[in-house]
Design a protein around this motif. Structure first.
Motif, PDB file in Angstrom:
ATOM      1  N   MET A   1      57.353  58.286  70.519  1.00 30.39           N
ATOM      2  CA  MET A   1      57.162  59.460  71.353  1.00 30.39           C
ATOM      3  C   MET A   1      57.075  59.083  72.831  1.00 30.39           C
ATOM      4  SD  MET A   1      57.233  62.113  69.408  1.00 30.39           S
ATOM      5  CE  MET A   1      56.665  63.322  70.561  1.00 30.39           C
ATOM      6  N   TYR A   2      56.486  57.917  73.135  1.00 33.25           N
ATOM      7  CA  TYR A   2      56.353  57.465  74.522  1.00 33.25           C
ATOM      8  C   TYR A   2      57.722  57.332  75.175  1.00 33.25           C
ATOM      9  CZ  TYR A   2      55.086  54.495  78.461  1.00 33.25           C
ATOM     10  OH  TYR A   2      54.934  53.976  79.721  1.00 33.25           O
ATOM     11  N   ARG A   3      58.644  56.664  74.503  1.00 25.50           N
ATOM     12  CA  ARG A   3      59.993  56.496  75.071  1.00 25.50           C
ATOM     13  C   ARG A   3      60.707  57.838  75.186  1.00 25.50           C
ATOM     14  NH1 ARG A   3      60.998  51.078  72.040  1.00 25.50           N
ATOM     15  NH2 ARG A   3      60.395  49.643  73.677  1.00 25.50           N
ATOM     16  N   GLN A   4      60.526  58.692  74.208  1.00 27.10           N
ATOM     17  CA  GLN A   4      61.144  60.017  74.282  1.00 27.10           C
ATOM     18  C   GLN A   4      60.596  60.790  75.471  1.00 27.10           C
ATOM     19  OE1 GLN A   4      60.324  61.664  70.413  1.00 27.10           O
ATOM     20  NE2 GLN A   4      62.447  61.364  69.767  1.00 27.10           N
ATOM     21  N   ALA A   5      59.284  60.729  75.689  1.00 25.27           N
ATOM     22  CA  ALA A   5      58.681  61.449  76.810  1.00 25.27           C
ATOM     23  C   ALA A   5      59.199  60.913  78.133  1.00 25.27           C
ATOM     24  CB  ALA A   5      57.158  61.340  76.752  1.00 25.27           C
ATOM     25  N   MET A   6      59.380  59.591  78.256  1.00 26.92           N
ATOM     26  CA  MET A   6      59.873  58.993  79.504  1.00 26.92           C
ATOM     27  C   MET A   6      61.302  59.409  79.819  1.00 26.92           C
ATOM     28  SD  MET A   6      58.334  55.130  79.386  1.00 26.92           S
ATOM     29  CE  MET A   6      59.662  54.577  80.410  1.00 26.92           C
ATOM     30  N   THR A   7      62.083  59.728  78.795  1.00 26.93           N
ATOM     31  CA  THR A   7      63.485  60.083  79.005  1.00 26.93           C
ATOM     32  C   THR A   7      63.737  61.578  78.869  1.00 26.93           C
ATOM     33  OG1 THR A   7      63.980  59.635  76.680  1.00 26.93           O
ATOM     34  CG2 THR A   7      64.299  57.820  78.240  1.00 26.93           C
ATOM     35  N   GLY A   8      62.668  62.362  78.916  1.00 22.76           N
ATOM     36  CA  GLY A   8      62.824  63.816  78.879  1.00 22.76           C
ATOM     37  C   GLY A   8      62.922  64.390  77.489  1.00 22.76           C
ATOM     38  N   GLY A   9      62.728  63.570  76.455  1.00 21.26           N
ATOM     39  CA  GLY A   9      62.846  64.063  75.090  1.00 21.26           C
ATOM     40  C   GLY A   9      61.511  64.299  74.413  1.00 21.26           C
ATOM     41  N   GLY A  10      60.411  64.174  75.127  1.00 24.53           N
ATOM     42  CA  GLY A  10      59.090  64.351  74.531  1.00 24.53           C
ATOM     43  C   GLY A  10      58.613  65.778  74.636  1.00 24.53           C
ATOM     44  N   ILE A  11      57.465  66.026  74.095  1.00 30.77           N
ATOM     45  CA  ILE A  11      56.838  67.339  74.212  1.00 30.77           C
ATOM     46  C   ILE A  11      55.485  67.157  74.877  1.00 30.77           C
ATOM     47  CG2 ILE A  11      58.015  68.346  72.224  1.00 30.77           C
ATOM     48  CD1 ILE A  11      55.445  67.832  70.621  1.00 30.77           C
ATOM     49  N   ASP A  12      54.941  68.221  75.397  1.00 34.33           N
ATOM     50  CA  ASP A  12      53.640  68.145  76.052  1.00 34.33           C
ATOM     51  C   ASP A  12      52.591  67.618  75.089  1.00 34.33           C
ATOM     52  OD1 ASP A  12      54.439  69.024  78.555  1.00 34.33           O
ATOM     53  OD2 ASP A  12      54.335  71.116  77.922  1.00 34.33           O
ATOM     54  N   ARG A  13      51.708  66.797  75.617  1.00 38.62           N
ATOM     55  CA  ARG A  13      50.726  66.091  74.787  1.00 38.62           C
ATOM     56  C   ARG A  13      49.789  67.037  74.038  1.00 38.62           C
ATOM     57  NH1 ARG A  13      54.152  63.083  75.532  1.00 38.62           N
ATOM     58  NH2 ARG A  13      54.036  61.056  76.484  1.00 38.62           N
ATOM     59  N   HIS A  14      49.356  68.126  74.677  1.00 41.31           N
ATOM     60  CA  HIS A  14      48.430  69.017  73.975  1.00 41.31           C
ATOM     61  C   HIS A  14      49.105  69.682  72.780  1.00 41.31           C
ATOM     62  CE1 HIS A  14      50.391  71.597  76.951  1.00 41.31           C
ATOM     63  NE2 HIS A  14      50.113  72.614  76.181  1.00 41.31           N
ATOM     64  N   LEU A  15      50.378  70.021  72.909  1.00 44.17           N
ATOM     65  CA  LEU A  15      51.086  70.604  71.777  1.00 44.17           C
ATOM     66  C   LEU A  15      51.330  69.553  70.700  1.00 44.17           C
ATOM     67  CD1 LEU A  15      53.632  72.922  73.586  1.00 44.17           C
ATOM     68  CD2 LEU A  15      51.588  73.574  72.315  1.00 44.17           C
ATOM     69  N   PHE A  16      51.597  68.330  71.124  1.00 43.90           N
ATOM     70  CA  PHE A  16      51.779  67.247  70.166  1.00 43.90           C
ATOM     71  C   PHE A  16      50.489  67.036  69.375  1.00 43.90           C
ATOM     72  CE2 PHE A  16      51.737  62.620  69.188  1.00 43.90           C
ATOM     73  CZ  PHE A  16      52.725  62.656  68.207  1.00 43.90           C
ATOM     74  N   CYS A  17      49.359  67.074  70.061  1.00 43.72           N
ATOM     75  CA  CYS A  17      48.069  66.913  69.401  1.00 43.72           C
ATOM     76  C   CYS A  17      47.833  68.045  68.397  1.00 43.72           C
ATOM     77  CB  CYS A  17      46.958  66.855  70.444  1.00 43.72           C
ATOM     78  SG  CYS A  17      45.333  66.567  69.731  1.00 43.72           S
TER      79      CYS A  17
END
Length: 131
Positions: A1-17
């Motif tokens: 998820m960290y790499r996805q977030a760095m490249t624009g492919g992640g989701i907001d952390r609160h929603l992920f939680c």
């Protein structure tokens, strides 16, 4: 998820939680199902700035970096990383895709700058810099 977030492919952390907790508890959430399927036109994150105490920010504001940044999550969206440095400075890194006729990072930055100036006017605060 960290790499996805760095490249624009992640989701907001609160929603992920919320997603992780719902899976752990075995709860089917119609809210999460809907929100996680939506297109994210604006992805933002604050970049921590740990070196502020090592120099005089008021005398040398040009030494503050805008940090890294990340790309937009949607083809017609924006990726905005920002650093709040002290009480009077916000540095931003705004990205968007040239291929989208709907996005323009420079235009977004100008609108954000104008919004900040409007807030200064609203609260009758002093304008110090318009960089």
């Amino acid at each position: 998820m960290y790499r996805q977030a760095m490249t624009g492919g992640g989701i907001d952390r609160h929603l992920f939680c919320l997603y992780v907790v719902s899976k752990y508890l075995g709860v089917n959430s119609s809210f999460l199902k809907e929100v996680l399927s939506e297109s994210w036109k604006l992805s933002t994150s604050q970049t921590p700035h740990q070196l502020v105490d090592l120099f005089d920010l008021n005398r040398y504001p040009e030494y503050v970096s805008s940090g890294g940044g990340f790309g937009p999550v949607a083809d017609d969206g924006y990726g905005v990383s920002y650093i709040m440095v002290g009480e009077n400075l916000i540095n931003m890194h705004i990205s968007s895709k040239f291929s989208s006729p709907e996005t323009d990072s420079h235009r977004f930055g100008k609108h954000f700058q104008q919004a900040m100036l409007d807030i200064l006017d609203l609260f009758n605060l002093e304008k110090r810099s318009s960089k």
